[in-house]
Design a protein around this motif. Structure first.
Motif, PDB file in Angstrom:
ATOM      1  N   PRO A 168       0.786  -1.020   0.148  1.00  0.00           N
ATOM      2  CA  PRO A 168      -0.040  -0.095  -0.508  1.00  0.00           C
ATOM      3  C   PRO A 168       1.253   1.043  -0.151  1.00  0.00           C
ATOM      4  N   LEU A 216      -5.421   2.314   0.727  1.00  0.00           N
ATOM      5  CA  LEU A 216      -4.575   1.581  -0.152  1.00  0.00           C
ATOM      6  C   LEU A 216      -3.753   2.238  -1.352  1.00  0.00           C
ATOM      7  N   TRP A 264      -3.174  -7.065   0.050  1.00  0.00           N
ATOM      8  CA  TRP A 264      -4.725  -7.018   1.715  1.00  0.00           C
ATOM      9  C   TRP A 264      -4.748  -8.346   1.727  1.00  0.00           C
ATOM     10  N   ASP A 294      -2.478 -10.185   4.016  1.00  0.00           N
ATOM     11  CA  ASP A 294      -2.223  -9.385   5.761  1.00  0.00           C
ATOM     12  C   ASP A 294      -3.164 -10.457   6.897  1.00  0.00           C
ATOM     13  N   LEU A 327      -6.817  -1.084   4.346  1.00  0.00           N
ATOM     14  CA  LEU A 327      -7.434  -1.344   2.912  1.00  0.00           C
ATOM     15  C   LEU A 327      -8.375  -0.033   2.609  1.00  0.00           C
TER      16      LEU A 327
END
Length: 364
Positions: A26, A69, A233, A236, A66
Protein backbone atom coordinates in the motif's frame (compact mmCIF):
# COMPACT_ATOMS: atom_id res chain seq x y z
CA UNK A 1 -5.49 -27.30 13.94
CA UNK A 2 -4.74 -24.01 15.68
CA UNK A 3 -0.99 -24.30 15.10
CA UNK A 4 -1.51 -25.19 11.44
CA UNK A 5 -3.75 -22.18 10.81
CA UNK A 6 -1.46 -19.85 12.74
CA UNK A 7 1.51 -21.09 10.70
CA UNK A 8 -0.48 -20.46 7.51
CA UNK A 9 -1.33 -16.95 8.74
CA UNK A 10 2.34 -16.23 9.42
CA UNK A 11 3.32 -17.56 5.99
CA UNK A 12 0.75 -15.38 4.22
CA UNK A 13 1.84 -12.30 6.17
CA UNK A 14 5.47 -13.08 5.30
CA UNK A 15 4.56 -13.32 1.62
CA UNK A 16 2.79 -9.97 1.93
CA UNK A 17 5.92 -8.33 3.32
CA UNK A 18 7.94 -9.76 0.44
CA UNK A 19 5.49 -8.20 -2.01
CA UNK A 20 5.83 -4.88 -0.14
CA UNK A 21 9.60 -5.04 -0.70
CA UNK A 22 8.96 -5.50 -4.43
CA UNK A 23 6.76 -2.41 -4.56
CA UNK A 24 3.39 -4.14 -4.36
CA UNK A 25 2.38 -2.81 -0.97
CA UNK A 26 0.00 0.00 0.00
CA UNK A 27 0.94 3.66 -0.48
CA UNK A 28 -0.53 5.08 2.70
CA UNK A 29 -1.25 8.69 3.55
CA UNK A 30 1.00 10.13 6.32
CA UNK A 31 -0.75 9.82 9.67
CA UNK A 32 -0.29 10.45 13.36
CA UNK A 33 -1.28 8.17 16.23
CA UNK A 34 -4.00 9.89 18.20
CA UNK A 35 -4.77 6.95 20.52
CA UNK A 36 -3.20 3.58 21.21
CA UNK A 37 -4.60 0.95 23.56
CA UNK A 38 -5.13 -2.79 23.65
CA UNK A 39 -7.10 -3.75 20.55
CA UNK A 40 -7.03 -0.45 18.66
CA UNK A 41 -4.92 2.42 17.36
CA UNK A 42 -6.62 5.60 16.16
CA UNK A 43 -4.96 7.27 13.19
CA UNK A 44 -5.46 10.94 12.41
CA UNK A 45 -4.59 12.67 9.15
CA UNK A 46 -3.44 16.14 8.21
CA UNK A 47 -6.10 18.27 6.62
CA UNK A 48 -8.70 20.86 7.40
CA UNK A 49 -9.01 20.32 11.14
CA UNK A 50 -11.92 22.76 11.30
CA UNK A 51 -13.95 20.58 8.94
CA UNK A 52 -16.49 18.06 10.20
CA UNK A 53 -14.80 15.01 11.70
CA UNK A 54 -15.42 11.58 10.19
CA UNK A 55 -14.46 8.32 11.88
CA UNK A 56 -13.80 5.45 9.45
CA UNK A 57 -14.55 2.02 10.96
CA UNK A 58 -13.12 -0.98 9.07
CA UNK A 59 -14.08 -4.58 9.66
CA UNK A 60 -11.86 -6.12 12.39
CA UNK A 61 -10.65 -8.65 9.80
CA UNK A 62 -7.27 -8.16 8.13
CA UNK A 63 -5.80 -4.66 8.14
CA UNK A 64 -7.46 -1.25 7.91
CA UNK A 65 -5.15 0.08 5.16
CA UNK A 66 -7.75 -1.11 2.64
CA UNK A 67 -9.25 2.36 3.28
CA UNK A 68 -5.96 3.94 2.22
CA UNK A 69 -4.74 1.57 -0.49
CA UNK A 70 -3.08 3.96 -2.95
CA UNK A 71 -3.49 7.64 -3.92
CA UNK A 72 -6.20 6.92 -6.52
CA UNK A 73 -7.91 4.27 -4.40
CA UNK A 74 -7.95 5.89 -0.96
CA UNK A 75 -11.08 6.79 0.98
CA UNK A 76 -8.81 8.66 3.41
CA UNK A 77 -7.48 10.90 0.62
CA UNK A 78 -10.94 11.49 -0.90
CA UNK A 79 -12.27 12.62 2.47
CA UNK A 80 -9.27 14.87 3.08
CA UNK A 81 -9.75 16.42 -0.37
CA UNK A 82 -13.37 17.01 0.61
CA UNK A 83 -12.29 19.12 3.58
CA UNK A 84 -13.09 16.58 6.29
CA UNK A 85 -11.09 15.91 9.45
CA UNK A 86 -10.32 12.22 8.94
CA UNK A 87 -9.73 9.55 11.57
CA UNK A 88 -9.27 5.83 10.92
CA UNK A 89 -9.89 3.07 13.45
CA UNK A 90 -6.96 0.68 13.08
CA UNK A 91 -7.88 -2.57 14.79
CA UNK A 92 -4.81 -4.27 16.24
CA UNK A 93 -4.06 -7.98 16.30
CA UNK A 94 -5.88 -9.53 19.28
CA UNK A 95 -3.71 -11.56 21.61
CA UNK A 96 -4.60 -13.75 24.57
CA UNK A 97 -5.52 -10.65 26.57
CA UNK A 98 -8.05 -9.60 23.89
CA UNK A 99 -9.55 -13.08 23.49
CA UNK A 100 -12.58 -11.95 25.50
CA UNK A 101 -13.20 -8.78 23.48
CA UNK A 102 -16.72 -8.95 22.05
CA UNK A 103 -19.42 -6.62 20.73
CA UNK A 104 -19.25 -4.66 23.98
CA UNK A 105 -15.66 -3.75 23.10
CA UNK A 106 -15.64 -3.38 19.30
CA UNK A 107 -19.07 -1.72 19.01
CA UNK A 108 -18.99 0.32 22.21
CA UNK A 109 -16.01 0.81 24.53
CA UNK A 110 -13.20 1.09 21.97
CA UNK A 111 -15.23 3.42 19.72
CA UNK A 112 -16.13 5.60 22.73
CA UNK A 113 -12.40 5.91 23.46
CA UNK A 114 -11.76 6.89 19.83
CA UNK A 115 -14.46 9.55 19.89
CA UNK A 116 -13.17 10.91 23.19
CA UNK A 117 -9.73 11.28 21.60
CA UNK A 118 -11.25 13.06 18.58
CA UNK A 119 -13.17 15.41 20.87
CA UNK A 120 -9.96 16.23 22.76
CA UNK A 121 -8.25 17.12 19.48
CA UNK A 122 -11.06 18.88 17.58
CA UNK A 123 -13.58 19.93 20.20
CA UNK A 124 -16.30 18.03 18.28
CA UNK A 125 -18.43 16.01 20.70
CA UNK A 126 -20.26 14.20 17.88
CA UNK A 127 -18.83 13.03 14.55
CA UNK A 128 -19.83 11.34 11.32
CA UNK A 129 -19.20 7.60 11.48
CA UNK A 130 -18.64 5.49 8.35
CA UNK A 131 -18.25 1.72 8.47
CA UNK A 132 -17.84 -1.09 5.95
CA UNK A 133 -19.11 -4.67 6.29
CA UNK A 134 -18.54 -5.92 9.87
CA UNK A 135 -17.11 -2.51 10.69
CA UNK A 136 -20.45 -1.08 9.61
CA UNK A 137 -22.20 -3.45 12.01
CA UNK A 138 -20.05 -2.04 14.83
CA UNK A 139 -20.80 1.51 13.66
CA UNK A 140 -24.56 0.90 13.53
CA UNK A 141 -24.63 -0.67 16.99
CA UNK A 142 -22.60 2.24 18.33
CA UNK A 143 -25.02 4.73 16.75
CA UNK A 144 -27.91 2.94 18.46
CA UNK A 145 -26.10 2.93 21.81
CA UNK A 146 -24.82 6.52 21.65
CA UNK A 147 -27.08 8.62 19.41
CA UNK A 148 -25.73 11.81 20.98
CA UNK A 149 -22.19 11.03 19.71
CA UNK A 150 -23.13 10.37 16.05
CA UNK A 151 -23.77 13.32 13.72
CA UNK A 152 -24.43 11.09 10.73
CA UNK A 153 -24.03 7.40 9.90
CA UNK A 154 -22.69 6.06 6.60
CA UNK A 155 -22.85 2.28 6.08
CA UNK A 156 -21.15 0.55 3.16
CA UNK A 157 -22.01 -3.04 2.31
CA UNK A 158 -23.24 -3.58 5.86
CA UNK A 159 -25.64 -6.45 6.62
CA UNK A 160 -27.80 -5.85 9.69
CA UNK A 161 -30.74 -8.22 9.15
CA UNK A 162 -29.90 -11.92 9.25
CA UNK A 163 -31.64 -15.24 8.78
CA UNK A 164 -31.31 -18.66 7.20
CA UNK A 165 -32.58 -17.26 3.89
CA UNK A 166 -30.71 -13.92 3.96
CA UNK A 167 -27.27 -13.44 2.49
CA UNK A 168 -24.33 -15.70 1.91
CA UNK A 169 -23.62 -16.82 5.45
CA UNK A 170 -27.19 -17.21 6.76
CA UNK A 171 -27.73 -20.75 5.41
CA UNK A 172 -24.23 -21.78 6.51
CA UNK A 173 -24.73 -20.55 10.08
CA UNK A 174 -28.17 -22.20 10.26
CA UNK A 175 -26.59 -25.59 9.52
CA UNK A 176 -23.51 -25.08 11.70
CA UNK A 177 -23.06 -26.04 15.36
CA UNK A 178 -22.66 -23.36 18.01
CA UNK A 179 -19.74 -21.00 17.42
CA UNK A 180 -18.06 -22.24 20.58
CA UNK A 181 -17.61 -25.57 18.82
CA UNK A 182 -15.34 -23.74 16.35
CA UNK A 183 -13.50 -21.67 18.95
CA UNK A 184 -13.00 -24.49 21.46
CA UNK A 185 -9.27 -25.06 21.66
CA UNK A 186 -8.58 -22.24 19.21
CA UNK A 187 -8.92 -19.08 21.24
CA UNK A 188 -8.88 -16.26 18.69
CA UNK A 189 -10.01 -17.43 15.25
CA UNK A 190 -7.12 -17.44 12.71
CA UNK A 191 -7.60 -15.48 9.51
CA UNK A 192 -6.84 -18.49 7.32
CA UNK A 193 -9.67 -20.40 9.00
CA UNK A 194 -12.04 -17.51 8.30
CA UNK A 195 -10.85 -17.58 4.67
CA UNK A 196 -11.61 -21.30 4.46
CA UNK A 197 -15.11 -20.80 5.88
CA UNK A 198 -15.78 -17.99 3.39
CA UNK A 199 -14.58 -20.13 0.48
CA UNK A 200 -16.77 -22.99 1.70
CA UNK A 201 -19.78 -20.65 1.87
CA UNK A 202 -19.26 -19.40 -1.70
CA UNK A 203 -16.45 -20.65 -3.94
CA UNK A 204 -17.70 -18.24 -6.61
CA UNK A 205 -17.56 -15.07 -4.49
CA UNK A 206 -14.26 -15.83 -2.77
CA UNK A 207 -12.64 -17.96 -5.46
CA UNK A 208 -13.04 -17.99 -9.20
CA UNK A 209 -14.63 -14.51 -9.46
CA UNK A 210 -11.32 -13.07 -8.27
CA UNK A 211 -9.52 -14.78 -11.15
CA UNK A 212 -12.16 -13.47 -13.55
CA UNK A 213 -11.63 -9.95 -12.22
CA UNK A 214 -7.88 -10.32 -12.79
CA UNK A 215 -8.45 -11.30 -16.42
CA UNK A 216 -10.89 -8.42 -16.95
CA UNK A 217 -8.29 -6.02 -15.50
CA UNK A 218 -5.49 -6.90 -17.92
CA UNK A 219 -6.41 -4.16 -20.42
CA UNK A 220 -6.36 -1.42 -17.75
CA UNK A 221 -3.03 -0.98 -15.87
CA UNK A 222 -4.64 1.09 -13.10
CA UNK A 223 -7.38 -1.50 -12.54
CA UNK A 224 -4.82 -4.32 -12.58
CA UNK A 225 -2.66 -2.57 -9.99
CA UNK A 226 -5.68 -2.04 -7.72
CA UNK A 227 -6.63 -5.70 -8.15
CA UNK A 228 -3.12 -6.79 -7.15
CA UNK A 229 -3.06 -4.41 -4.17
CA UNK A 230 -6.34 -5.88 -2.91
CA UNK A 231 -4.90 -9.37 -3.36
CA UNK A 232 -1.88 -8.19 -1.34
CA UNK A 233 -4.30 -6.93 1.34
CA UNK A 234 -5.91 -10.38 1.58
CA UNK A 235 -2.54 -11.75 2.72
CA UNK A 236 -2.42 -9.46 5.76
CA UNK A 237 -4.01 -12.02 8.04
CA UNK A 238 -5.26 -11.09 11.48
CA UNK A 239 -7.24 -13.34 13.83
CA UNK A 240 -10.71 -12.42 15.02
CA UNK A 241 -11.13 -12.16 18.78
CA UNK A 242 -12.83 -15.31 20.07
CA UNK A 243 -15.69 -13.57 21.89
CA UNK A 244 -16.33 -11.22 18.98
CA UNK A 245 -16.59 -14.18 16.57
CA UNK A 246 -19.04 -15.93 18.91
CA UNK A 247 -21.14 -12.78 19.37
CA UNK A 248 -21.33 -12.17 15.62
CA UNK A 249 -22.28 -15.73 14.76
CA UNK A 250 -24.72 -16.40 17.57
CA UNK A 251 -26.28 -13.08 18.59
CA UNK A 252 -26.48 -11.55 15.12
CA UNK A 253 -26.22 -14.10 12.31
CA UNK A 254 -28.10 -16.94 14.03
CA UNK A 255 -30.55 -15.10 16.31
CA UNK A 256 -30.83 -11.71 14.52
CA UNK A 257 -31.16 -10.07 17.92
CA UNK A 258 -30.46 -6.52 16.78
CA UNK A 259 -33.33 -6.42 14.29
CA UNK A 260 -35.57 -8.42 16.63
CA UNK A 261 -34.99 -5.87 19.40
CA UNK A 262 -33.58 -8.40 21.86
CA UNK A 263 -29.89 -7.47 21.77
CA UNK A 264 -28.19 -6.11 24.86
CA UNK A 265 -24.67 -4.69 25.12
CA UNK A 266 -23.19 -3.76 28.47
CA UNK A 267 -26.57 -4.17 30.10
CA UNK A 268 -28.22 -1.71 27.69
CA UNK A 269 -30.84 -2.65 25.07
CA UNK A 270 -29.71 -2.00 21.51
CA UNK A 271 -32.34 -1.70 18.77
CA UNK A 272 -32.49 -0.07 15.32
CA UNK A 273 -34.92 2.48 16.75
CA UNK A 274 -32.01 3.86 18.74
CA UNK A 275 -30.44 5.16 15.51
CA UNK A 276 -31.61 8.78 15.29
CA UNK A 277 -28.80 10.26 13.18
CA UNK A 278 -29.10 10.87 9.44
CA UNK A 279 -28.37 7.58 7.70
CA UNK A 280 -26.86 6.84 4.29
CA UNK A 281 -26.22 3.29 3.06
CA UNK A 282 -24.26 2.14 0.02
CA UNK A 283 -25.84 -1.03 -1.35
CA UNK A 284 -24.81 -3.41 -4.12
CA UNK A 285 -27.79 -5.29 -5.59
CA UNK A 286 -25.54 -8.16 -6.69
CA UNK A 287 -23.68 -8.60 -3.40
CA UNK A 288 -24.29 -11.94 -1.71
CA UNK A 289 -22.48 -10.92 1.48
CA UNK A 290 -24.65 -7.85 2.13
CA UNK A 291 -27.66 -8.07 -0.21
CA UNK A 292 -30.44 -5.47 -0.13
CA UNK A 293 -32.56 -7.88 1.95
CA UNK A 294 -29.96 -7.65 4.72
CA UNK A 295 -29.87 -3.83 4.66
CA UNK A 296 -33.22 -2.28 3.70
CA UNK A 297 -35.19 -3.65 6.69
CA UNK A 298 -32.80 -1.77 8.97
CA UNK A 299 -33.59 1.47 7.13
CA UNK A 300 -37.28 0.92 7.77
CA UNK A 301 -36.68 0.23 11.48
CA UNK A 302 -34.55 3.23 12.50
CA UNK A 303 -36.09 6.25 14.17
CA UNK A 304 -34.20 8.67 11.90
CA UNK A 305 -36.43 10.37 9.35
CA UNK A 306 -33.43 11.30 7.19
CA UNK A 307 -32.31 8.18 5.33
CA UNK A 308 -30.92 7.56 1.87
CA UNK A 309 -29.51 4.81 -0.35
CA UNK A 310 -26.71 4.97 -2.88
CA UNK A 311 -26.62 2.04 -5.29
CA UNK A 312 -23.18 0.74 -6.18
CA UNK A 313 -22.93 -0.80 -9.65
CA UNK A 314 -19.55 -2.51 -9.27
CA UNK A 315 -16.04 -2.15 -10.67
CA UNK A 316 -13.40 -4.00 -12.62
CA UNK A 317 -10.09 -4.32 -10.82
CA UNK A 318 -11.20 -4.76 -7.21
CA UNK A 319 -10.70 -8.54 -6.80
CA UNK A 320 -13.55 -8.89 -4.27
CA UNK A 321 -16.62 -6.91 -5.32
CA UNK A 322 -17.59 -6.57 -1.66
CA UNK A 323 -14.65 -4.19 -1.13
CA UNK A 324 -15.08 -2.40 -4.48
CA UNK A 325 -17.01 0.46 -2.90
CA UNK A 326 -13.81 1.35 -1.01
CA UNK A 327 -11.21 0.98 -3.76
CA UNK A 328 -12.94 0.84 -7.18
CA UNK A 329 -12.55 3.45 -9.91
CA UNK A 330 -16.32 3.92 -10.28
CA UNK A 331 -16.69 4.15 -6.51
CA UNK A 332 -14.16 6.98 -6.30
CA UNK A 333 -15.54 8.76 -9.34
CA UNK A 334 -19.23 8.54 -8.41
CA UNK A 335 -19.94 7.29 -4.88
CA UNK A 336 -17.40 9.07 -2.72
CA UNK A 337 -18.01 12.59 -4.08
CA UNK A 338 -21.70 12.00 -3.30
CA UNK A 339 -20.93 10.71 0.20
CA UNK A 340 -18.70 13.70 0.95
CA UNK A 341 -21.37 16.12 -0.29
CA UNK A 342 -23.85 14.33 1.99
CA UNK A 343 -21.54 14.66 4.99
CA UNK A 344 -20.80 18.33 4.40
CA UNK A 345 -24.47 19.15 3.74
CA UNK A 346 -25.54 17.47 6.97
CA UNK A 347 -22.75 19.18 8.87
CA UNK A 348 -23.97 22.54 7.55
CA UNK A 349 -27.57 21.60 8.32
CA UNK A 350 -26.78 20.68 11.92
CA UNK A 351 -24.81 23.91 12.34
CA UNK A 352 -27.49 26.04 10.64
CA UNK A 353 -30.93 24.40 10.82
CA UNK A 354 -32.49 27.18 8.78
CA UNK A 355 -30.69 25.84 5.67
CA UNK A 356 -32.33 22.44 5.04
CA UNK A 357 -30.39 19.86 3.07
CA UNK A 358 -31.83 18.80 -0.28
CA UNK A 359 -30.85 15.32 -1.50
CA UNK A 360 -29.08 14.75 -4.79
CA UNK A 361 -31.16 13.08 -7.52
CA UNK A 362 -28.72 10.14 -7.23
CA UNK A 363 -30.03 9.36 -3.74
CA UNK A 364 -32.98 7.03 -3.81
Amino acid sequence: MQNAHEALDRGRCRLGRQLDALGWGPVETPFRRVLAEAGVTLRGYSGERAGPAVLLVPAPIKRAWLWDLAPRASVVRRCLEGGLAVYLVYWERPGERECGFGLADYADRLLVDCLDAIRAETGQASVFVAGHSTGGICAALFAALHPERVRGLVLLGTPLHFGCDVGLFGPMVARAPHARTVTAGLGNVPGSLLNALCLLASPATFGWSRWLDAMNSLADPEALRTHLLVERWTLDEMPLAQRFFEDLVELLYREDRFMRGTLGIGGKPVTPAGVAAPLLSVVDRRCAIAPPAAILPFHRAVSSTDTGILWYEGDVGVSLQHVGMLVGKNAHRRLWPEIIVWVRAHAAYSDAPTSPWRPSPRLR
